[in-house]
Design an enzyme around this catalytic site. Structure first.
Site, PDB file in Angstrom:
ATOM      1  N   GLY A  12       0.825  -1.207   0.000  1.00 46.66           N
ATOM      2  CA  GLY A  12       0.000   0.000   0.000  1.00 46.66           C
ATOM      3  C   GLY A  12       0.859   1.256   0.000  1.00 46.66           C
ATOM      4  O   GLY A  12       0.582   2.221   0.707  1.00 46.66           O
ATOM      5  N   SER A  14       1.199   3.329  -2.421  1.00 46.41           N
ATOM      6  CA  SER A  14       0.770   4.311  -3.428  1.00 46.41           C
ATOM      7  C   SER A  14       0.180   5.564  -2.817  1.00 46.41           C
ATOM      8  O   SER A  14       0.266   6.645  -3.408  1.00 46.41           O
ATOM      9  CB  SER A  14      -0.261   3.674  -4.366  1.00 46.41           C
ATOM     10  OG  SER A  14      -1.306   3.067  -3.629  1.00 46.41           O
ATOM     11  N   ASN A  90       1.915  -2.313   5.499  1.00 43.74           N
ATOM     12  CA  ASN A  90       1.144  -1.076   5.702  1.00 43.74           C
ATOM     13  C   ASN A  90      -0.275  -1.164   5.134  1.00 43.74           C
ATOM     14  O   ASN A  90      -1.209  -0.619   5.711  1.00 43.74           O
ATOM     15  CB  ASN A  90       1.892   0.096   5.059  1.00 43.74           C
ATOM     16  CG  ASN A  90       0.984   1.292   4.884  1.00 43.74           C
ATOM     17  OD1 ASN A  90       0.686   2.015   5.845  1.00 43.74           O
ATOM     18  ND2 ASN A  90       0.506   1.504   3.666  1.00 43.74           N
ATOM     19  N   TYR A 163     -12.483  -4.408  11.929  1.00 41.21           N
ATOM     20  CA  TYR A 163     -11.217  -3.662  11.851  1.00 41.21           C
ATOM     21  C   TYR A 163     -10.429  -3.818  13.169  1.00 41.21           C
ATOM     22  O   TYR A 163      -9.222  -4.070  13.150  1.00 41.21           O
ATOM     23  CB  TYR A 163     -11.531  -2.182  11.573  1.00 41.21           C
ATOM     24  CG  TYR A 163     -10.335  -1.294  11.313  1.00 41.21           C
ATOM     25  CD1 TYR A 163      -9.762  -1.215  10.043  1.00 41.21           C
ATOM     26  CD2 TYR A 163      -9.779  -0.523  12.325  1.00 41.21           C
ATOM     27  CE1 TYR A 163      -8.677  -0.388   9.801  1.00 41.21           C
ATOM     28  CE2 TYR A 163      -8.686   0.306  12.095  1.00 41.21           C
ATOM     29  CZ  TYR A 163      -8.143   0.373  10.824  1.00 41.21           C
ATOM     30  OH  TYR A 163      -7.058   1.195  10.587  1.00 41.21           O
TER      31      TYR A 163
HETATM   32  P1  NAP Z   1      -5.273   4.774   2.588  1.00 36.36           P
HETATM   33  O1  NAP Z   1      -4.972   6.224   2.455  1.00 36.36           O
HETATM   34  O2  NAP Z   1      -6.670   4.311   2.374  1.00 36.36           O
HETATM   35  O3  NAP Z   1      -4.253   3.938   1.665  1.00 36.36           O
HETATM   36  C1  NAP Z   1      -4.362   2.539   1.658  1.00 36.36           C
HETATM   37  C2  NAP Z   1      -3.249   1.939   0.850  1.00 36.36           C
HETATM   38  O4  NAP Z   1      -3.366   0.502   0.950  1.00 36.36           O
HETATM   39  C3  NAP Z   1      -3.313   2.295  -0.613  1.00 36.36           C
HETATM   40  O5  NAP Z   1      -2.007   2.403  -1.097  1.00 36.36           O
HETATM   41  C4  NAP Z   1      -4.029   1.084  -1.220  1.00 36.36           C
HETATM   42  O6  NAP Z   1      -3.690   0.820  -2.573  1.00 36.36           O
HETATM   43  C5  NAP Z   1      -3.456  -0.028  -0.369  1.00 36.36           C
HETATM   44  N1  NAP Z   1      -4.300  -1.224  -0.363  1.00 36.36           N
HETATM   45  C6  NAP Z   1      -5.584  -1.345   0.013  1.00 36.36           C
HETATM   46  N2  NAP Z   1      -5.992  -2.617  -0.105  1.00 36.36           N
HETATM   47  C7  NAP Z   1      -4.941  -3.320  -0.594  1.00 36.36           C
HETATM   48  C8  NAP Z   1      -4.733  -4.663  -0.947  1.00 36.36           C
HETATM   49  N3  NAP Z   1      -5.707  -5.576  -0.832  1.00 36.36           N
HETATM   50  N4  NAP Z   1      -3.517  -5.024  -1.424  1.00 36.36           N
HETATM   51  C9  NAP Z   1      -2.520  -4.121  -1.560  1.00 36.36           C
HETATM   52  N5  NAP Z   1      -2.653  -2.823  -1.237  1.00 36.36           N
HETATM   53  C10 NAP Z   1      -3.855  -2.426  -0.762  1.00 36.36           C
HETATM   54  O7  NAP Z   1      -4.920   4.260   4.059  1.00 36.36           O
HETATM   55  P2  NAP Z   1      -3.945   4.884   5.177  1.00 36.36           P
HETATM   56  O8  NAP Z   1      -4.755   5.778   6.042  1.00 36.36           O
HETATM   57  O9  NAP Z   1      -2.690   5.381   4.565  1.00 36.36           O
HETATM   58  O10 NAP Z   1      -3.667   3.560   6.044  1.00 36.36           O
HETATM   59  C11 NAP Z   1      -2.512   2.769   5.873  1.00 36.36           C
HETATM   60  C12 NAP Z   1      -2.451   1.776   7.018  1.00 36.36           C
HETATM   61  O11 NAP Z   1      -2.434   2.478   8.260  1.00 36.36           O
HETATM   62  C13 NAP Z   1      -3.663   0.837   7.088  1.00 36.36           C
HETATM   63  O12 NAP Z   1      -3.256  -0.433   7.502  1.00 36.36           O
HETATM   64  C14 NAP Z   1      -4.530   1.479   8.151  1.00 36.36           C
HETATM   65  O13 NAP Z   1      -5.390   0.544   8.779  1.00 36.36           O
HETATM   66  C15 NAP Z   1      -3.472   2.013   9.086  1.00 36.36           C
HETATM   67  N6  NAP Z   1      -3.898   3.100   9.954  1.00 36.36           N
HETATM   68  C16 NAP Z   1      -4.401   4.266   9.447  1.00 36.36           C
HETATM   69  C17 NAP Z   1      -4.795   5.269  10.318  1.00 36.36           C
HETATM   70  C18 NAP Z   1      -5.350   6.583   9.835  1.00 36.36           C
HETATM   71  O14 NAP Z   1      -5.843   7.363  10.687  1.00 36.36           O
HETATM   72  N7  NAP Z   1      -5.313   6.898   8.555  1.00 36.36           N
HETATM   73  C19 NAP Z   1      -4.671   5.097  11.705  1.00 36.36           C
HETATM   74  C20 NAP Z   1      -4.154   3.900  12.182  1.00 36.36           C
HETATM   75  C21 NAP Z   1      -3.763   2.912  11.308  1.00 36.36           C
HETATM   76  P3  NAP Z   1      -4.484   1.530  -3.791  1.00 36.36           P
HETATM   77  O15 NAP Z   1      -3.935   2.920  -3.822  1.00 36.36           O
HETATM   78  O16 NAP Z   1      -4.181   0.745  -4.989  1.00 36.36           O
HETATM   79  O17 NAP Z   1      -5.929   1.503  -3.405  1.00 36.36           O
END
Ligand code: NAP
Length: 259
Positions: A12, A14, A90, A163
Site C-alpha cells: 500500500g 501508493s 502497511n 477492523y
Molecule cells: P489509505 O490512504 O486508504 O491507503 C491505503 C493503501 O493501501 C493504498 O495504497 C491502497 O492501494 C493499499 N491497499 C488497500 N488494499 C490493498 C490490498 N488488498 N492489497 C494491496 N494494497 C492495498 O490508508 P492509510 O490511512 O494510509 O492507512 C494505511 C495503514 O495504516 C492501514 O493499515 C490502516 O489501517 C493504518 N492506519 C491508518 C490510520 C489513519 O488514521 N489513517 C490510523 C491507524 C492505522 P491503492 O492505492 O491501490 O488503493
C-alpha cells in the site's frame, strides 16, 4: 545521496501512510518496491517522486489478500532489486460500511480480515524466508518486518469490530514473529498510529477535528503520514538493535490513561 543497496517492500505504498514511508525510505537511500492494489497512477506518481529525489523505486501491483499475489510481490522484489531487507506491512482497508456488531455481516468480516490480517501474516512468513539468508548488516540483523497496526488494536469501536479484531490480531502476529525470528536475526516491530490525515480518515474529518480540539489526544493535532514514516525510519536506520516485538505508538499520546 548515499545509497545503501538495501531493499524495502512497502505494501500500500501508493497513497497515504504507505506513500510517506516509501518516500522516506527512498530519501534514506533504500531501494523501494511500492505495492498497490488498484491505484496505478498514484503508485507511478510515488515511484517518480522517489526516483526524482535520487532514490530507486519500482511499482508492483498485487492484492495482499491473495496468496498468489503475495508470492509474486516477494519474487518480483528479489528479481528486480536482488534481495529483500525490510517488509513494511502497511496496506489496509476500512470496513465497506461501519456497522454495529449486532448487525455486521460475515461477508464484510471475511473481506476485511483477509486483507488486514491474513495478508500481512502470510506475507511476513514469505518475507522472513526470503530474508533469512541475507548477510548480517551493521545493526546485527539480516532484515526487519514492520507492521502498521492501529490504536484500534486495543480500542473498542463497536461499529467496526472487524477492523479492531484485525488490528488486535496484528499485535499478536508481531509478538509471534518477533519470538520466532529473533534467532534468525530478523527484527519485528508494530507501529500503532492514532488519527492520521489520509484518504481513509477524510470522511470523518469533522468528527475528529472536534474530538482533537476537545482533548482526545494530549498532543492536540492530527497525525501526519510523515509522523509514521519517521518511526519506520528508526527501525530502518538500525536504531533499535536490541529491541524486537516492540510496539511504537505514533498517536499524539492517545494511549495514555489520565485521571
Ligand atoms: P489509505 O490512504 O486508504 O491507503 C491505503 C493503501 O493501501 C493504498 O495504497 C491502497 O492501494 C493499499 N491497499 C488497500 N488494499 C490493498 C490490498 N488488498 N492489497 C494491496 N494494497 C492495498 O490508508 P492509510 O490511512 O494510509 O492507512 C494505511 C495503514 O495504516 C492501514 O493499515 C490502516 O489501517 C493504518 N492506519 C491508518 C490510520 C489513519 O488514521 N489513517 C490510523 C491507524 C492505522 P491503492 O492505492 O491501490 O488503493
Amino acid at each position: 545521496m548515499l545509497r545503501n543497496n538495501r531493499t524495502a517492500l512497502v505494501t500500500g505504498g501508493s497513497r497515504g501512510i504507505g506513500k510517506a514511508i516509501a518516500t522516506a525510505l527512498g530519501s534514506a537511500g533504500w531501494n523501494v518496491v511500492v505495492n498497490y492494489a488498484s491505484s496505478l497512477a498514484a503508485a507511478q506518481a510515488t515511484v517518480e517522486h522517489i526516483n526524482q529525489h535520487g532514490g530507486q523505486a519500482h511499482a508492483v501491483q498485487g492484492d495482499i489478500g491473495n496468496s498468489a499475489d503475495r508470492q509474486h510481490l516477494i519474487t518480483e522484489t528479489v528479481v528486480h532489486f536482488g534481495r529483500l531487507d525490510m517488509l513494511v506491512n502497511n496496506a489496509g482497508i476500512a470496513p465497506d460500511q461501519r456497522m454495529d456488531i449486532l448487525e455486521a455481516t460475515e461477508a464484510g468480516f471475511d473481506r476485511l480480515i483477509n486483507v488486514n490480517l491474513k495478508g500481512p501474516y502470510f506475507l511476513s512468513q514469505l518475507a522472513a524466508n526470503a530474508m533469512k539468508s541475507n548477510p548480517i548488516g551493521l545493526d546485527g540483523r539480516v532484515g526487519n518486518i514492520v507492521t502498521i497496526s492501529s490504536i484500534s488494536a486495543y480500542t473498542a469501536s463497536v461499529n467496526r469490530g472487524d477492523y479492531c479484531v484485525a488490528k488486535a490480531g496484528l499485535a499478536m502476529m508481531t509478538k509471534l514473529f518477533a519470538a520466532r525470528l529473533a534467532e534468525l536475526n530478523i527484527g519485528v516491530f508494530e507501529i500503532r498510529p492514532g488519527i492520521i490525515a489520509t484518504d481513509m480518515t477524510s470522511g470523518v474529518k469533522e468528527k475528529y477535528d472536534t474530538l482533537i480540539a476537545n482533548g482526545l489526544t494530549p498532543i492536540r493535532r492530527w497525525g501526519t503520514p510523515e509522523d509514521v514514516a519517521k518511526a519506520v525510519l528508526a527501525v530502518a536506520d538500525g536504531l533499535l538493535p536490541f529491541s524486537t516485538g516492540q510496539v511504537i505508538d505514533v498517536d499524539g499520546g492517545f494511549h495514555l490513561q489520565t485521571l
